[in-house]
Design a protein around this motif. Structure first.
Motif, PDB file in Angstrom:
ATOM      1  N   GLU A  72       0.834  -1.198   0.000  1.00 32.25           N
ATOM      2  CA  GLU A  72       0.000   0.000   0.000  1.00 32.25           C
ATOM      3  C   GLU A  72       0.871   1.251   0.000  1.00 32.25           C
ATOM      4  OE1 GLU A  72      -2.904   0.008   3.066  1.00 32.25           O
ATOM      5  OE2 GLU A  72      -3.713  -1.973   2.551  1.00 32.25           O
ATOM      6  N   HIS A  73       0.729   2.031  -1.047  1.00 32.01           N
ATOM      7  CA  HIS A  73       1.453   3.301  -1.124  1.00 32.01           C
ATOM      8  C   HIS A  73       0.681   4.213  -2.071  1.00 32.01           C
ATOM      9  CE1 HIS A  73       4.577   6.298  -1.834  1.00 32.01           C
ATOM     10  NE2 HIS A  73       5.205   5.823  -0.773  1.00 32.01           N
ATOM     11  N   GLU A  74       0.508   5.458  -1.676  1.00 28.75           N
ATOM     12  CA  GLU A  74      -0.309   6.378  -2.460  1.00 28.75           C
ATOM     13  C   GLU A  74       0.251   6.597  -3.861  1.00 28.75           C
ATOM     14  OE1 GLU A  74       1.658  10.504  -0.608  1.00 28.75           O
ATOM     15  OE2 GLU A  74      -0.437   9.992  -0.245  1.00 28.75           O
ATOM     16  N   TYR A  75       1.573   6.504  -4.011  1.00 26.49           N
ATOM     17  CA  TYR A  75       2.140   6.696  -5.341  1.00 26.49           C
ATOM     18  C   TYR A  75       1.743   5.560  -6.274  1.00 26.49           C
ATOM     19  CZ  TYR A  75       5.439   7.015  -9.200  1.00 26.49           C
ATOM     20  OH  TYR A  75       5.980   7.078 -10.455  1.00 26.49           O
ATOM     21  N   PHE A  76       1.902   4.337  -5.826  1.00 21.71           N
ATOM     22  CA  PHE A  76       1.567   3.203  -6.683  1.00 21.71           C
ATOM     23  C   PHE A  76       0.067   3.110  -6.935  1.00 21.71           C
ATOM     24  CE2 PHE A  76       5.702   1.772  -4.919  1.00 21.71           C
ATOM     25  CZ  PHE A  76       6.384   1.710  -6.126  1.00 21.71           C
ATOM     26  N   ASP A  77      -0.732   3.631  -6.012  1.00 21.06           N
ATOM     27  CA  ASP A  77      -2.184   3.654  -6.233  1.00 21.06           C
ATOM     28  C   ASP A  77      -2.533   4.508  -7.444  1.00 21.06           C
ATOM     29  OD1 ASP A  77      -2.610   2.012  -4.073  1.00 21.06           O
ATOM     30  OD2 ASP A  77      -3.150   3.632  -2.689  1.00 21.06           O
ATOM     31  N   ARG A  78      -1.695   5.467  -7.772  1.00 26.40           N
ATOM     32  CA  ARG A  78      -1.960   6.347  -8.912  1.00 26.40           C
ATOM     33  C   ARG A  78      -1.768   5.628 -10.254  1.00 26.40           C
ATOM     34  NH1 ARG A  78       1.645  11.120  -8.922  1.00 26.40           N
ATOM     35  NH2 ARG A  78       0.176  11.934 -10.460  1.00 26.40           N
ATOM     36  N   PHE A  79      -1.211   4.432 -10.242  1.00 23.17           N
ATOM     37  CA  PHE A  79      -1.041   3.660 -11.461  1.00 23.17           C
ATOM     38  C   PHE A  79      -2.302   2.868 -11.810  1.00 23.17           C
ATOM     39  CE2 PHE A  79       3.305   4.638 -10.541  1.00 23.17           C
ATOM     40  CZ  PHE A  79       3.929   4.673 -11.772  1.00 23.17           C
ATOM     41  N   ASN A  80      -3.322   2.948 -10.980  1.00 22.04           N
ATOM     42  CA  ASN A  80      -4.595   2.296 -11.278  1.00 22.04           C
ATOM     43  C   ASN A  80      -5.279   3.038 -12.423  1.00 22.04           C
ATOM     44  OD1 ASN A  80      -7.102   1.122 -11.369  1.00 22.04           O
ATOM     45  ND2 ASN A  80      -7.642   1.554  -9.238  1.00 22.04           N
ATOM     46  N   PHE A  81      -5.420   2.372 -13.576  1.00 24.60           N
ATOM     47  CA  PHE A  81      -5.959   3.037 -14.762  1.00 24.60           C
ATOM     48  C   PHE A  81      -7.363   3.581 -14.533  1.00 24.60           C
ATOM     49  CE2 PHE A  81      -7.902  -1.117 -15.175  1.00 24.60           C
ATOM     50  CZ  PHE A  81      -9.126  -0.850 -15.760  1.00 24.60           C
ATOM     51  N   GLU A  82      -8.098   3.012 -13.578  1.00 23.18           N
ATOM     52  CA  GLU A  82      -9.477   3.450 -13.360  1.00 23.18           C
ATOM     53  C   GLU A  82      -9.525   4.895 -12.871  1.00 23.18           C
ATOM     54  OE1 GLU A  82     -12.485   1.091 -12.023  1.00 23.18           O
ATOM     55  OE2 GLU A  82     -11.798  -0.728 -13.001  1.00 23.18           O
ATOM     56  N   ASN A  83      -8.434   5.384 -12.294  1.00 21.32           N
ATOM     57  CA  ASN A  83      -8.394   6.783 -11.848  1.00 21.32           C
ATOM     58  C   ASN A  83      -8.515   7.757 -13.015  1.00 21.32           C
ATOM     59  OD1 ASN A  83      -7.985   6.072  -9.142  1.00 21.32           O
ATOM     60  ND2 ASN A  83      -5.765   5.976  -9.403  1.00 21.32           N
ATOM     61  N   TYR A  84      -8.145   7.309 -14.215  1.00 22.68           N
ATOM     62  CA  TYR A  84      -8.130   8.187 -15.391  1.00 22.68           C
ATOM     63  C   TYR A  84      -9.199   7.794 -16.401  1.00 22.68           C
ATOM     64  CZ  TYR A  84      -3.671   8.444 -13.034  1.00 22.68           C
ATOM     65  OH  TYR A  84      -2.704   8.539 -12.068  1.00 22.68           O
ATOM     66  N   GLY A  85      -9.787   6.639 -16.236  1.00 22.81           N
ATOM     67  CA  GLY A  85     -10.894   6.206 -17.085  1.00 22.81           C
ATOM     68  C   GLY A  85     -10.421   5.585 -18.374  1.00 22.81           C
ATOM     69  N   GLY A  86     -10.023   6.403 -19.322  1.00 18.03           N
ATOM     70  CA  GLY A  86      -9.625   5.903 -20.628  1.00 18.03           C
ATOM     71  C   GLY A  86      -8.729   6.896 -21.323  1.00 18.03           C
ATOM     72  N   THR A  87      -8.375   6.566 -22.545  1.00 14.56           N
ATOM     73  CA  THR A  87      -7.491   7.442 -23.307  1.00 14.56           C
ATOM     74  C   THR A  87      -8.240   8.069 -24.473  1.00 14.56           C
ATOM     75  OG1 THR A  87      -5.427   7.558 -24.574  1.00 14.56           O
ATOM     76  CG2 THR A  87      -6.684   5.529 -24.746  1.00 14.56           C
ATOM     77  N   PRO A  88      -8.080   9.373 -24.692  1.00 11.17           N
ATOM     78  CA  PRO A  88      -8.717  10.013 -25.840  1.00 11.17           C
ATOM     79  C   PRO A  88      -7.891   9.804 -27.103  1.00 11.17           C
ATOM     80  CG  PRO A  88      -7.538  11.650 -24.578  1.00 11.17           C
ATOM     81  CD  PRO A  88      -7.376  10.335 -23.838  1.00 11.17           C
ATOM     82  N   VAL A  89      -8.560   9.774 -28.231  1.00 16.06           N
ATOM     83  CA  VAL A  89      -7.874   9.767 -29.518  1.00 16.06           C
ATOM     84  C   VAL A  89      -7.612  11.227 -29.889  1.00 16.06           C
ATOM     85  CG1 VAL A  89      -7.939   9.030 -31.927  1.00 16.06           C
ATOM     86  CG2 VAL A  89      -9.077   7.647 -30.176  1.00 16.06           C
ATOM     87  N   LEU A  90      -6.352  11.606 -29.997  1.00 14.71           N
ATOM     88  CA  LEU A  90      -5.991  12.994 -30.272  1.00 14.71           C
ATOM     89  C   LEU A  90      -5.680  13.177 -31.752  1.00 14.71           C
ATOM     90  CD1 LEU A  90      -3.628  13.707 -27.236  1.00 14.71           C
ATOM     91  CD2 LEU A  90      -6.084  14.136 -27.422  1.00 14.71           C
ATOM     92  N   GLY A  91      -6.169  14.269 -32.308  1.00 12.40           N
ATOM     93  CA  GLY A  91      -5.928  14.569 -33.716  1.00 12.40           C
ATOM     94  C   GLY A  91      -7.169  14.467 -34.567  1.00 12.40           C
ATOM     95  N   ILE A  92      -8.301  14.087 -33.959  1.00 11.25           N
ATOM     96  CA  ILE A  92      -9.583  14.081 -34.655  1.00 11.25           C
ATOM     97  C   ILE A  92     -10.432  15.224 -34.127  1.00 11.25           C
ATOM     98  CG2 ILE A  92      -9.539  11.611 -35.180  1.00 11.25           C
ATOM     99  CD1 ILE A  92     -11.309  11.125 -32.770  1.00 11.25           C
ATOM    100  N   ASN A  93     -11.559  15.480 -34.785  1.00 18.90           N
ATOM    101  CA  ASN A  93     -12.315  16.700 -34.514  1.00 18.90           C
ATOM    102  C   ASN A  93     -13.288  16.630 -33.342  1.00 18.90           C
ATOM    103  OD1 ASN A  93     -11.593  18.843 -36.429  1.00 18.90           O
ATOM    104  ND2 ASN A  93     -12.139  17.355 -37.999  1.00 18.90           N
ATOM    105  N   LYS A  94     -13.490  15.440 -32.791  1.00 11.59           N
ATOM    106  CA  LYS A  94     -14.432  15.309 -31.679  1.00 11.59           C
ATOM    107  C   LYS A  94     -13.872  14.350 -30.635  1.00 11.59           C
ATOM    108  CE  LYS A  94     -18.590  16.288 -34.416  1.00 11.59           C
ATOM    109  NZ  LYS A  94     -19.951  15.822 -34.789  1.00 11.59           N
TER     110      LYS A  94
END
Length: 318
Positions: free
Chosen positions: A253-275
């Protein structure tokens, strides 16, 4: 504001998507006018009622077909015209929704994003990024992380600009520092791609280029935006994800490693498209869906896309 959500995408659909939707709507002081839910109505509606999702805040769009996680993306999009992903992209392309989210077939989401929507004029290739937690509590951005395994120097130069704009307008980093992932700090290091990319980044007056960053710099505060081709980026991404998995298995248990949980960020946006198109992990639970919805709302309300269009206009690039 109208957000589209694929209710059938992911290993735990549609239950976790409904739970995430409920968390999102209950956390918003001024919630979006409508969230469009694409999925099997017979499965979705009972869950909406069970989890007390306000029905006046959602619109259910019945889609009887689902693109499986292992189906061929292009073939599935063509043959399954009534799937949640296909219909979702149709709504986005036609302006019926302002953003689209799915934790379903990643390939289908990428193909749909690139071919259903127009790239921003001047962008050679769209890209995907990931959030990198820094040791000092700050947040970095790494791109590309898998969409473009092979790249030209011009692609990486554009990724640097796209990442800088995203870091500024979404992550709130006022003057993002851009670093080129390499095997040494000195100019002239690296393979042919890195050597050819360095001078382009150095001469790009639209970014704040700080030079090469090595693997040991990824998790410390050396750069805010780190650029590489998708082959290297995906390896770094999967390595970072494994850190969280290891800490969970070993009960560290460490707050830094907890930040590697992908659920904290949800998902990744596709950059370079119009929406806004946001791609989630297949094992997403409620927290991830809630954060994907929050991210899409933030992207819609920002002026990110206008800034990207201006940055890639011929007058800005000359």
């Amino acid at each position: 504001m109208k957000i589209g959500l694929d209710m059938m995408g992911g290993d735990f659909a549609p239950l976790e998507a409904v739970k995430g939707l409920q968390l999102f709507l209950s956390s918003q002081e001024e919630a979006p006018a409508n969230v469009f839910l694409f999925g099997d109505e017979a499965q979705v509606r009972p869950l909406l009622e069970e989890h007390q999702v306000p029905l006046d805040r959602v619109t259910v769009v019945h889609t009887p077909q689902v693109i499986g996680m292992h189906e061929h993306p292009t073939k599935a999009l063509k043959e399954k015209q009534q799937s949640s992903i296909t219909v979702g992209f149709h709504f986005l392309a036609s302006g019926k929704i302002d953003a689209f989210i799915s934790a379903g077939n990643t390939g289908a989401m990428l193909v749909g994003a690139c071919y259903s929507l127009k790239s921003i004029e001047g962008v050679l290739r769209p890209t995907i990024s990931t959030i990198i937690p820094k040791e000092d509590g700050k947040t970095g951005l790494l791109l590309d992380v898998g969409l473009n395994a092979d790249c030209k120097p011009e692609n990486l130069n554009q990724f640097a600009l796209l990442g800088s704009l995203y870091a500024k307008h979404i992550l709130g980093i006022e003057q993002p520092r851009v670093g080129l992932i390499n095997i040494g700090e000195e100019e002239g290091k690296g393979n042919i791609l890195a050597q050819a990319t360095y001078p382009l980044l150095k001469e790009n007056n639209q970014i704040n280029f700080v030079g090469n960053v090595e693997g040991r710099d990824v998790f410390i505060d050396s750069a805010d935006v780190m650029v590489c081709e998708g082959f290297t980026g995906n390896i770094i991404l999967k390595l970072a994800e494994s850190l969280y998995d290891i800490t969970q298995r070993k009960s560290i248990e460490h707050e830094y490693f907890d930040r590697f949980n992908f659920e904290n960020y949800g998902g990744t946006p596709v950059l370079g498209i119009n929406k806004p198109v946001i791609i989630g992990h297949g094992i997403s639970h409620a927290k991830a869906f809630k954060n994907m919805l929050s991210l899409s709302s933030k992207m819609i309300n920002s002026n990110l896309f206008e800034q990207m269009q201006q940055a890639f206009a011929p007058s800005a690039l000359s």
